[in-house]
Design an enzyme around this catalytic site. Structure first.
Site, PDB file in Angstrom:
ATOM      1  N   ARG A  85       1.017  -1.054   0.034  1.00 56.19           N
ATOM      2  CA  ARG A  85      -0.109  -0.064   0.137  1.00 56.19           C
ATOM      3  C   ARG A  85       0.970   1.233   0.156  1.00 56.19           C
ATOM      4  O   ARG A  85       1.938   1.476   0.768  1.00 56.19           O
ATOM      5  CB  ARG A  85      -0.744   0.049   1.333  1.00 56.19           C
ATOM      6  CG  ARG A  85      -1.619   0.639   1.421  1.00 56.19           C
ATOM      7  CD  ARG A  85      -2.910   0.120   2.119  1.00 56.19           C
ATOM      8  NE  ARG A  85      -2.569   0.767   3.321  1.00 56.19           N
ATOM      9  CZ  ARG A  85      -2.831   1.441   4.837  1.00 56.19           C
ATOM     10  NH1 ARG A  85      -4.732   1.152   4.817  1.00 56.19           N
ATOM     11  NH2 ARG A  85      -3.078   1.702   5.498  1.00 56.19           N
ATOM     12  N   ASP A 131       4.804  -6.286   9.157  1.00 53.28           N
ATOM     13  CA  ASP A 131       6.082  -5.582   9.771  1.00 53.28           C
ATOM     14  C   ASP A 131       5.823  -6.000  11.436  1.00 53.28           C
ATOM     15  O   ASP A 131       7.600  -6.846  12.074  1.00 53.28           O
ATOM     16  CB  ASP A 131       5.521  -3.927  10.114  1.00 53.28           C
ATOM     17  CG  ASP A 131       6.047  -2.972   9.141  1.00 53.28           C
ATOM     18  OD1 ASP A 131       6.532  -3.579   8.225  1.00 53.28           O
ATOM     19  OD2 ASP A 131       5.809  -1.693   9.442  1.00 53.28           O
ATOM     20  N   ASP A 152       0.981  -2.879  12.205  1.00 56.89           N
ATOM     21  CA  ASP A 152       0.952  -3.055  10.996  1.00 56.89           C
ATOM     22  C   ASP A 152       1.850  -4.509  10.896  1.00 56.89           C
ATOM     23  O   ASP A 152       2.413  -5.057  11.046  1.00 56.89           O
ATOM     24  CB  ASP A 152       2.432  -2.370  10.527  1.00 56.89           C
ATOM     25  CG  ASP A 152       2.836  -2.691   8.474  1.00 56.89           C
ATOM     26  OD1 ASP A 152       2.810  -1.859   7.799  1.00 56.89           O
ATOM     27  OD2 ASP A 152       2.824  -3.707   8.517  1.00 56.89           O
ATOM     28  N   THR A 174      -0.700   8.141  -1.102  1.00 58.78           N
ATOM     29  CA  THR A 174      -2.379   7.732  -1.662  1.00 58.78           C
ATOM     30  C   THR A 174      -3.038   6.179  -1.233  1.00 58.78           C
ATOM     31  O   THR A 174      -4.047   6.200  -1.148  1.00 58.78           O
ATOM     32  CB  THR A 174      -2.060   7.583  -2.469  1.00 58.78           C
ATOM     33  OG1 THR A 174      -1.544   6.005  -3.117  1.00 58.78           O
ATOM     34  CG2 THR A 174      -1.087   8.053  -3.549  1.00 58.78           C
TER      35      THR A 174
HETATM   36  O1  PRP Z   1      -7.393  -2.458   3.372  1.00 52.71           O
HETATM   37  P1  PRP Z   1      -6.171  -1.478   2.581  1.00 52.71           P
HETATM   38  O2  PRP Z   1      -5.869  -0.260   3.333  1.00 52.71           O
HETATM   39  O3  PRP Z   1      -5.830  -2.003   1.399  1.00 52.71           O
HETATM   40  O4  PRP Z   1      -4.604  -2.128   3.702  1.00 52.71           O
HETATM   41  C1  PRP Z   1      -4.751  -3.967   3.632  1.00 52.71           C
HETATM   42  C2  PRP Z   1      -3.371  -4.096   3.456  1.00 52.71           C
HETATM   43  O5  PRP Z   1      -2.211  -3.603   4.259  1.00 52.71           O
HETATM   44  C3  PRP Z   1      -1.065  -4.214   4.312  1.00 52.71           C
HETATM   45  O6  PRP Z   1      -0.277  -4.562   3.589  1.00 52.71           O
HETATM   46  P2  PRP Z   1       0.909  -3.884   3.284  1.00 52.71           P
HETATM   47  O7  PRP Z   1       0.204  -2.788   2.070  1.00 52.71           O
HETATM   48  O8  PRP Z   1       1.437  -3.003   4.528  1.00 52.71           O
HETATM   49  O9  PRP Z   1       1.852  -4.931   2.521  1.00 52.71           O
HETATM   50  P3  PRP Z   1       2.703  -5.872   3.467  1.00 52.71           P
HETATM   51  O10 PRP Z   1       1.704  -7.230   4.071  1.00 52.71           O
HETATM   52  O11 PRP Z   1       4.460  -6.299   2.357  1.00 52.71           O
HETATM   53  O12 PRP Z   1       3.322  -5.424   5.017  1.00 52.71           O
HETATM   54  C4  PRP Z   1      -2.829  -5.922   4.425  1.00 52.71           C
HETATM   55  O13 PRP Z   1      -1.922  -6.529   5.178  1.00 52.71           O
HETATM   56  C5  PRP Z   1      -3.191  -5.116   3.556  1.00 52.71           C
HETATM   57  O14 PRP Z   1      -2.655  -5.964   2.744  1.00 52.71           O
HETATM   58  O1  URA Z   2      -4.272  -1.159  10.113  1.00 56.24           O
HETATM   59  C1  URA Z   2      -3.282  -1.824   9.258  1.00 56.24           C
HETATM   60  C2  URA Z   2      -4.163  -0.976   7.505  1.00 56.24           C
HETATM   61  C3  URA Z   2      -3.307  -1.621   6.854  1.00 56.24           C
HETATM   62  N1  URA Z   2      -1.724  -2.837   6.549  1.00 56.24           N
HETATM   63  C4  URA Z   2      -2.269  -3.143   7.895  1.00 56.24           C
HETATM   64  O2  URA Z   2      -1.374  -4.093   8.048  1.00 56.24           O
HETATM   65  N2  URA Z   2      -2.563  -2.319   9.423  1.00 56.24           N
HETATM   66 MG    MG Z   3       1.963  -4.104   5.692  1.00 54.04          MG
END
Ligand code: PRP
Ligand code: URA
Ligand code: MG
Length: 210
Positions: A102, A201, A198, A106
């Site tokens: 994400r 993370d 997150d 944006t």
């Molecule tokens: O509903 P949204 O607003 O799209 O957010 C949710 C997304 O955010 C997180 O991934 P992230 O983009 O943090 O990537 P990561 O798994 O590599 O940490 C999570 O695992 C989802 O895929």
């Molecule tokens: O709370 C949140 C939202 C998006 N992605 C995450 O990992 N946590």
């Molecule tokens: Mg993430």
């Protein structure tokens, strides 16, 4: 859209461990694995089965197996922590992968990886991603699947925000949602509240952004 919340006490205890900011990465990953087992178990309740003959040490009888084991699709990174537990319960399943990150300004998903069968007609899919926040990432992933002919998508989440659920509902995609909680909402950085931070993370390390 069918939304199913798993409110079993054991699922809620694992979820609480994941929410707790003091939980370290190994314990967070363990709680996610165990919770995923429960989510998959519940999601599979409605899967069609077929009967086949088996021989016990005593006599012949009728056995049961899944008629059409689903394709598992973890959304990288965070969904990776659900993959092994899901495959453990569904050993006949194949696995595809979608990588999404994400954008921090944006909040739209940026796709960086896609490894999926070309034709998904007739194959149910179980999407694994612990977090449904704005819904952008899961809508993107489910659209990739529908574009390949998939008509039966189950999304497994740990936490879902109401706005993300509404987005998936509005998408008109052929899906249902199984989650351990519908949380209150999102903060100004689009993190789920109360949430768990997150999910990527907390499993794999990184800088906190919430
Ligand atoms: O509903 P949204 O607003 O799209 O957010 C949710 C997304 O955010 C997180 O991934 P992230 O983009 O943090 O990537 P990561 O798994 O590599 O940490 C999570 O695992 C989802 O895929
Ligand atoms: O709370 C949140 C939202 C998006 N992605 C995450 O990992 N946590
Ligand atoms: Mg993430």
């Amino acid at each position: 859209m069918d939304v199913h919340v798993i409110d079993h006490p054991l699922a809620q205890a694992r979820l609480t461990a994941m929410r707790d900011a003091r939980t370290d990465s190994p314990s967070f990953r363990a709680a996610l694995r165990e919770l995923t087992t429960m989510l998959v178990y519940e999601a599979a309740r409605s899967f069609p089965v077929e009967k086949y003959p088996v021989q016990t040490p005593v006599t012949g009888t009728e056995g049961t197996r899944l008629a059409n084991p689903p394709l598992l699709v973890p959304v990288l990174r965070a969904g990776l922590g659900m993959a092994d537990a899901a495959l453990g319960l569904l050993p006949e399943s194949s696995m595809g992968f979608v990588g999404l990150a994400r954008d921090e300004e944006t909040y739209e998903p940026r796709a960086y990886m896609e490894s999926l069968p070309r034709d998904l007609a007739g194959l149910p899919v179980l999407v694994l991603d612990p977090m449904l926040a704005t819904g952008g990432s899961l809508e993107h992933c489910c659209r990739l699947l529908a574009d390949r002919g998939c008509t039966d998508i189950t999304v497994l989440c740990v936490l879902a925000a109401p706005i993300g659920i509404e987005r998936l509902e509005r998408s008109g995609l052929p899906l249902r949602l199984v989650t351990a909680s519908i949380d209150e909402g999102l903060n100004d950085k689009m993190f789920i509240v109360p949430g768990l931070g997150d999910a990527g993370d907390r499993q794999f390390g990184g800088m906190p952004r919430f």
